[in-house]
Design a protein around this motif. Structure first.
Motif, PDB file in Angstrom:
ATOM      1  N   ILE A  71      -2.266  -8.310  -0.552  1.00 14.76           N
ATOM      2  CA  ILE A  71      -1.360  -8.835  -1.350  1.00 14.76           C
ATOM      3  C   ILE A  71      -0.446  -9.799  -0.444  1.00 14.76           C
ATOM      4  N   SER A  73       2.547 -10.112   0.439  1.00 14.75           N
ATOM      5  CA  SER A  73       3.733  -9.500   0.874  1.00 14.75           C
ATOM      6  C   SER A  73       3.845  -9.323   2.246  1.00 14.75           C
ATOM      7  N   SER A  81      -1.161  -5.730   3.123  1.00 20.21           N
ATOM      8  CA  SER A  81      -0.718  -7.041   3.336  1.00 20.21           C
ATOM      9  C   SER A  81      -1.629  -8.215   3.949  1.00 20.21           C
ATOM     10  N   ARG A  99       1.850 -17.534  -4.251  1.00 24.53           N
ATOM     11  CA  ARG A  99       1.392 -16.168  -4.102  1.00 24.53           C
ATOM     12  C   ARG A  99       0.036 -16.048  -5.014  1.00 24.53           C
ATOM     13  N   ASP A 101      -2.484 -13.080  -6.758  1.00 29.05           N
ATOM     14  CA  ASP A 101      -2.881 -11.847  -7.095  1.00 29.05           C
ATOM     15  C   ASP A 101      -3.743 -11.137  -6.422  1.00 29.05           C
ATOM     16  N   ALA A 102      -3.507  -9.667  -6.189  1.00 30.04           N
ATOM     17  CA  ALA A 102      -4.426  -8.723  -5.322  1.00 30.04           C
ATOM     18  C   ALA A 102      -5.913  -9.212  -5.282  1.00 30.04           C
TER      19      ALA A 102
END
Length: 236
Positions: A71, A73, A81, A99, A101-102
């Motif tokens: 992610i 983050s 992360s 960003r 998406d995962a």
């Protein structure tokens, strides 16, 4: 940038420690004591902490090949992360400029320069992002024209900005967009009756992904400046 961020970027203080120093009246900006941590300051301002002049560390600009199931983050959550892959000091000061998406892989730009990342993520700057998209069914012949015009996403009032679609194979395409709505690529293909099964970002602006999965490098000066030039060309 915010005053608390400037203090962190100029010292070894944590955000909590910097906040305490600011609210206690220890920070002076251009001869005035400032106690509001959210005050916007610039590197050209004269800022001191307990009488010592502060100078912000040079900004950092990083390219990373994001693996799947990570992610964007600064901390681990349901997925780890991506910052676990970047071995630099003061990593908490960094943020992702756009960003993913995962489950999406590919090019991520990381920085601690908020004004620079603004040129990348703001739709009015027209910074192009190129995605390689795997689809569940063959792409229809009319989708390129629909994307060029703009499509209606569920829950959105306005059409998407014009996008460029290039067919690689019947089930693989390249999509170029200049905005980044929530799950936008997946929602665009859902709007035309298809489903994304794989998503990989290959390019942002003039920068193409050139490192292996999980690896990173610093951007060159010319790469950094390319986004500043984009912003200036759109406002001139």
């Amino acid at each position: 940038m915010r005053l608390d961020k400037f203090v962190c970027k100029s010292t070894a203080l944590t955000r909590i420690q910097a906040t305490a120093m600011i609210t206690d009246g220890c920070v002076v900006v251009n001869s005035d004591v400032v106690c509001d941590v959210a005050t916007q300051v610039h590197e050209d301002n004269h800022i001191s902490l307990n009488g010592e002049t502060l100078t912000a560390r040079a900004s950092r600009y990083i390219l990373l090949h994001k693996p799947a199931d990570t992610i964007c983050s600064n901390i681990d959550e349901a997925y780890p992360s991506l910052f676990n892959y970047i071995d630099v000091e003061n990593a908490a000061e960094l943020h992702v400029a756009g960003r993913l998406d995962a489950d999406t892989t590919g090019l991520v730009l990381v920085t601690d320069d908020g004004r620079w990342s603004f040129n990348i993520i703001t739709p009015t700057k027209h910074c192009q992002k190129v995605y390689r998209v795997g689809l569940s069914r063959p792409i229809s012949d009319d989708v390129a024209a629909k994307f060029a015009h703009g499509v209606q996403l569920q829950g959105e009032q306005q059409l998407t900005r014009p996008a460029i679609l290039e067919t690689v194979t019947p089930k693989e395409v390249l999509l170029t967009i200049t905005e980044g709505k929530f799950h936008q690529v997946k929602r665009m293909f859902a709007a035309v009756g298809n489903r994304v099964v794989s998503l990989h970002r290959e390019q942002i602006g003039a920068i193409q992904l050139d490192v292996e999965v999980g690896l990173w490098r610093y951007l060159t000066d010319s790469e950094v400046n390319s986004f500043i030039n984009i912003a200036e060309s759109k406002t001139s």
